[in-house]
Design a protein around this motif. Structure first.
Motif, short mmCIF file in Angstrom:
data_model
loop_
_atom_site.label_atom_id
_atom_site.label_comp_id
_atom_site.label_asym_id
_atom_site.label_seq_id
_atom_site.Cartn_x
_atom_site.Cartn_y
_atom_site.Cartn_z
N ARG A 136 0.83 -1.21 0.00
CA ARG A 136 0.00 0.00 0.00
C ARG A 136 0.86 1.26 0.00
NH1 ARG A 136 -4.72 -2.02 4.28
NH2 ARG A 136 -5.55 -3.65 2.89
N CYS A 139 1.85 1.58 -3.61
CA CYS A 139 0.71 2.03 -4.42
C CYS A 139 0.41 3.50 -4.20
CB CYS A 139 -0.53 1.19 -4.08
SG CYS A 139 -0.48 -0.50 -4.69
N VAL A 142 2.24 5.65 -6.63
CA VAL A 142 1.86 5.60 -8.05
C VAL A 142 1.23 6.92 -8.48
CG1 VAL A 142 0.31 4.47 -9.68
CG2 VAL A 142 1.62 3.10 -8.07
N ILE A 157 6.02 -2.38 -8.36
CA ILE A 157 4.86 -3.26 -8.18
C ILE A 157 4.95 -4.45 -9.14
CG2 ILE A 157 2.35 -3.41 -8.43
CD1 ILE A 157 2.20 -0.52 -7.47
N THR A 175 -4.53 -2.92 -5.65
CA THR A 175 -3.39 -2.71 -6.54
C THR A 175 -3.86 -2.54 -7.98
OG1 THR A 175 -2.04 -4.08 -5.08
CG2 THR A 175 -1.20 -3.64 -7.29
N THR A 178 -5.58 0.82 -8.51
CA THR A 178 -4.61 1.92 -8.57
C THR A 178 -3.95 2.01 -9.93
OG1 THR A 178 -4.18 1.68 -6.19
CG2 THR A 178 -2.55 2.88 -7.49
#
Length: 606
Positions: A136, A139, A142, A157, A175, A178
């Motif tokens: 997390r 993410c 990102v 990732i 995931t 995202t």
């Protein structure tokens, strides 16, 4: 300069007693007092020390700090990707602290992400102890506004999936969401990284979990690019699982069939292709598809899926659109039809995501020219590779020559599809008058040829949709049944091969300008056929087109069933099903005097 000095220090070429070092030191002593702030010394290399390297904590110049005590430039971290960490627990905790507290020091975030990548690759046992937190945290980067950090997080990732395999199922839904959401951005480099990471997810994660994550996150997304990427990955996952397992596994059968139905009727050409491709696999490998669709889908969705199966049996899947673009975050990089411009002019409250144009040639594709102007300017951009005799035959005064020209154009569409697409505007100018040719044989042959050309031309038809429909729609009022049938089939083919929101705009323009009582109900029925699918993608556009049509034709609701009133009534029921109470609020806002009649019809027929 700074990087060169660091390399010199590491190689020993720039020692503490060198003349250049002494000169630099004397210059600092002459120009800056001892109490000078840290900012004034930030551009100088750190001092060399025989012990563990010491880095100034408050320096504004970001240093690449290895968690194991080495000072390196961030670009050198790639060289250490294959080197395990000496103390993984300490390194991971330091990396997490750098990512969380990096702030504007984005290099600290890059260092932390590199360490997490190395930990996942070389120390999976230690990394998986707190996998959710690390995942997390990655993410979260990102969506970082600095593209360097964002791209690195996406690549990391992907390495997580390659290193940890099915362990990534723990948070695959978040995931996947995202990554797909980030796909909507116009940065092509980021999009390519996301496609690579999603490919690793498809290859290494549990196939059933990956399929459910894709369907839940992207199948109903409002951005067409997200949906097309989702459909592409969905096809890869289905290919890995197998169609029969997708249809028989209780956990995914319902989601699978729902996604196939949505993708095969999507407004985006690329998404539709992948949906039709997967549906064709289902038809080839499972004989109980209709029974399964009735079990897992709604009545409307099952009917739509059955209709699509019939079309695939007769016309095939087609080919992947070569002009599909993923370089724009907008709904689609397509031309704006005159219908959309007329919509904005007629209903000022309506807006479109696509730029409006005002000239007669607004339907010219921006892939050929970004300028607005006469069509001859567009033709000059791409060399016309069509034989000159083709245009002469299509415009000939002899009906036999026109008939031969249509046959020649059909053969060119089959054998030289891309050349015809590039010259679609000029070809359309010569061909569309034949759709309403005074000679019945030429007229019939033109309609038959257009129906066969649709799968080859596909998205290029968006640029010439308005002139084609202007010549095509009057055939619906013909006294000859075969002409009417062929025209209706072509309009149904548009729904498969043309952008549906643009097609609905064109139908809305036709209904508002059409007075023929034989044509208007057919076009209203075509709008009703596609309104549910378009509303899922462009709800506001659907309401802007369909609600005014209902208001303009509300008086037919008082007539007996069987005439145009039946088609207007069907449209009213579908709008009420999609909009609910919002429908009557919109009617009262636009034309209050019609509200009582529409409400009475809905109360009696809903």
């Amino acid at each position: 300069w700074y990087q060169r000095r660091v390399r010199e220090r590491q190689s020993g070429e720039y020692g503490p007693d060198s003349p250049e070092k002494q000169g630099s030191k004397s210059r600092r002593q002459r120009s800056k007092p001892v109490s000078a702030p840290v900012e004034s010394r930030a551009d100088l290399p750190p001092k060399r020390s025989s012990s563990k390297t010491n880095v100034r904590a408050n320096s504004l110049r970001p240093h690449a700090v290895d968690m194991e005590g080495e000072v390196l430039n961030s670009c050198l971290f790639d060289e250490k990707i294959e080197i395990p960490l000496v103390n993984p627990e300490m390194a991971i905790s330091e990396a997490v602290r750098n990512i969380r507290q990096g702030g504007e020091e984005w290099n600290l975030k890059i260092q932390g992400l590199h360490i997490l990548r190395r930990a996942a690759r070389h120390h999976p046992d230690t990394f998986q102890l707190d996998l959710l937190s690390y995942l997390r945290l990655t993410c979260g980067e990102v969506s970082n506004l600095r593209s360097t950090v964002s791209r690195l997080a996406i690549q990391v990732i992907g390495d997580y999936f390659a290193s940890l395999n099915t362990l990534m199922d723990a948070d695959i839904d978040r995931t996947c969401e995202t990554l797909l959401t980030k796909t909507a951005e116009p940065n092509q480099f980021i999009r390519n990284d996301i496609l690579s990471t999603l490919g690793k997810m498809v290859e290494n994660a549990s196939p059933s979990r990956a399929l459910l994550a894709l369907v839940n996150s992207g199948a109903t997304h409002r951005n067409s690019t997200v949906r097309s990427v989702t459909a592409s990955c969905f096809k890869d996952v289905v290919e890995r699982i197998g169609v029969n397992r997708c249809l028989t596994l209780k956990d995914i059968a319902s989601k699978f069939l729902t996604a196939v139905e949505r993708f095969s009727h999507d407004g985006n050409q690329e998404t539709r292709y992948y949906g039709r491709l997967v549906l064709s696999w289902c038809m080839e490998n499972n004989n109980n598809l209709e029974a399964l669709s009735q079990r897992h889908l709604t009545a409307t969705a099952a009917r739509n899926l059955r209709d699509m199966c019939e079309k695939l049996q007769s016309k095939g899947v087609g080919s992947l659109p070569e002009s599909s673009e993923r370089t724009s975050g907008r709904y689609r990089s397509q031309p704006v039809s005159r219908a959309q411009s007329n919509l904005s002019a007629t209903y000022p409250g309506s807006r479109s995501r696509k730029p409006s144009q005002e000239s007669v040639v607004e339907s010219v594709s921006p892939r050929l020219s970004r300028r607005t102007g006469p069509r001859r300017d567009v033709r000059e951009v791409v060399t016309d590779k069509m034989p000159p005799s083709l245009y002469a035959k299509l415009n000939s005064s002899n009906w036999q020559d026109r008939h031969a020209g249509i046959g020649e154009l059909l053969e060119l569409c089959v054998k030289h599809t891309m050349e015809v697409r590039q010259c679609i505007v000029r070809v359309s100018d010569a061909f569309t008058p034949r759709l309403k040719d005074p000679n019945s044989k030429v007229n019939l042959y033109a309609l038959q040829s257009l129906l066969r050309m649709l799968p080859y031309l596909e998205d290029s038809l968006d640029a010439v949709l308005t002139p084609i429909t202007e010549q095509l729609v009057p055939n619906l009022a013909s006294q000859r049944a075969n002409i009417v049938t062929l025209t209706s089939q072509i309009l149904d083919g548009f729904r498969i091969h043309v952008d549906n929101p643009q097609l609905m705009c064109e139908y809305g323009r036709i209904v508002r300008s059409q007075t023929n009582p034989r044509i208007k109900p057919i076009i209203i029925d075509k709008i009703s056929d596609m309104i549910i699918d378009v509303h899922e993608v462009r709800p506001k556009l659907t309401e802007q087109i369909a609600v005014p049509i209902l208001i303009d034709n509300y008086e037919y609701l008082q007539q007996n069933a069987g005439g145009i009133g039946a088609y207007v009534g069907r449209l009213a029921n579908l709008l009420h099903q999609l909009m609910g109470t919002k429908l009557m609020a919109e009617v009262n806002r636009i034309k209050p005097v019609t509200a009582a009649t529409i409400q009475e019809y809905l109360d009696n027929n809903t």
